[in-house]
Design a protein around this motif. Sequence first.
Motif, PDB file in Angstrom:
ATOM      1  N   ALA A  14       9.344   3.161   6.733  1.00 27.12           N
ATOM      2  CA  ALA A  14       9.968   4.159   5.855  1.00 27.12           C
ATOM      3  C   ALA A  14       8.902   5.011   5.174  1.00 27.12           C
ATOM      4  CB  ALA A  14      10.844   3.468   4.818  1.00 27.12           C
ATOM      5  N   ALA A  15       7.855   4.364   4.662  1.00 24.52           N
ATOM      6  CA  ALA A  15       6.769   5.095   4.007  1.00 24.52           C
ATOM      7  C   ALA A  15       6.010   5.952   5.005  1.00 24.52           C
ATOM      8  CB  ALA A  15       5.825   4.114   3.318  1.00 24.52           C
ATOM      9  N   HIS A  42       7.066   7.311   7.762  1.00 24.60           N
ATOM     10  CA  HIS A  42       7.854   8.482   8.145  1.00 24.60           C
ATOM     11  C   HIS A  42       7.796   9.562   7.071  1.00 24.60           C
ATOM     12  CE1 HIS A  42      10.276   7.407  11.852  1.00 24.60           C
ATOM     13  NE2 HIS A  42       9.492   6.362  11.666  1.00 24.60           N
ATOM     14  N   ARG A  43       7.784   9.147   5.808  1.00 26.17           N
ATOM     15  CA  ARG A  43       7.710  10.133   4.724  1.00 26.17           C
ATOM     16  C   ARG A  43       6.361  10.838   4.703  1.00 26.17           C
ATOM     17  NH1 ARG A  43      10.127   5.919   1.705  1.00 26.17           N
ATOM     18  NH2 ARG A  43       8.114   5.444   0.743  1.00 26.17           N
TER      19      ARG A  43
END
Length: 322
Positions: A120-121, A123-124
């Motif tokens: 998730a991190a 991808h950000r």
Amino acid sequence: MSIPVSEAHAASYRAREVPAPAQVIDGVWAVPVPLHGSALRAVTVFLIETRAGLVLVDAGYDHPSCWASFRRSLIAIGHSVEAICTVLITHNHPDHVGFADQVRAVSGARVMMGAADDFAAMHRVRGGFLEQLRTALELTGAPHDVVDGMYADAVKVAEHHESLRLDTALTGDTELGFGDVTIRALHAPGHTYGHTVYYDTRGLVFTGDTMMAEGPTQLAIVNRPGDDPAGDLFRTLDRIRDLDAAIACPAHQFPYRDVAGRAEELKAFHQAEVDQARTIAGPGDTAWDVARRIPWKKPWDELGGGTRRFSLVHTLALLRAR
């Protein structure tokens, strides 16, 4: 030169066979898991016996054959998936995160990995793997048709499931207690930006893909202005050297001794690569210009398409070294 903990394990690897599970020290098992359809043949996960439950380092590939092989191996050494309390993942590549979710579903284990490799991190901050690769190829200065072709070929073979949810995203260095066993999670970038090595204070270091017994380390993909995976790797190798660990447990090949010596050997190899790339590079040269002049094992035009793509992105990383 690394010294195998088990000559039989090393011999199996060199014979291109998948070794049987083997005890590294009392209470620590190396469990090779065959990789379906991969030239790597196997990834080695490690099982650590503690009073708090079993700790698993890395989680193989997401394929039914890998999961079945892992479960059979655990039974063979007198354990079960249900007894795993924690999964420690070294980095977010598919042959390491594969069946972590399945372990958690069966045992309720906590899944941990370095924060920068949390999908998730990532991808950000960086985008998905293929997005990162596309950016890196464009940064090499290669012609548009070359970038398009290399990217299209990568899409055909890429198999990156990037949805694993972590129970704990490890930041910095973290000490983890499991009853009678203490493990230190150490941020160790170079192969990926969130790569973590795990140091068992009894003298073992689980190195993931950072430091194999033989051969070089694949550097992380450059896709942001400040990226310096070669410099990251040099600092990581210094940290591992200074741990004074007796045994390194890499995710491929075989566990080995003389950890500090291997760290120095690997650092010297990659420093020589950096120096060579810098010597070849002229004013205004791009990674595309330099990569085609580096003396690889074969001339550039004779390299396979995947090898050219890897070599080009690797050259970009070498030229970023500070």
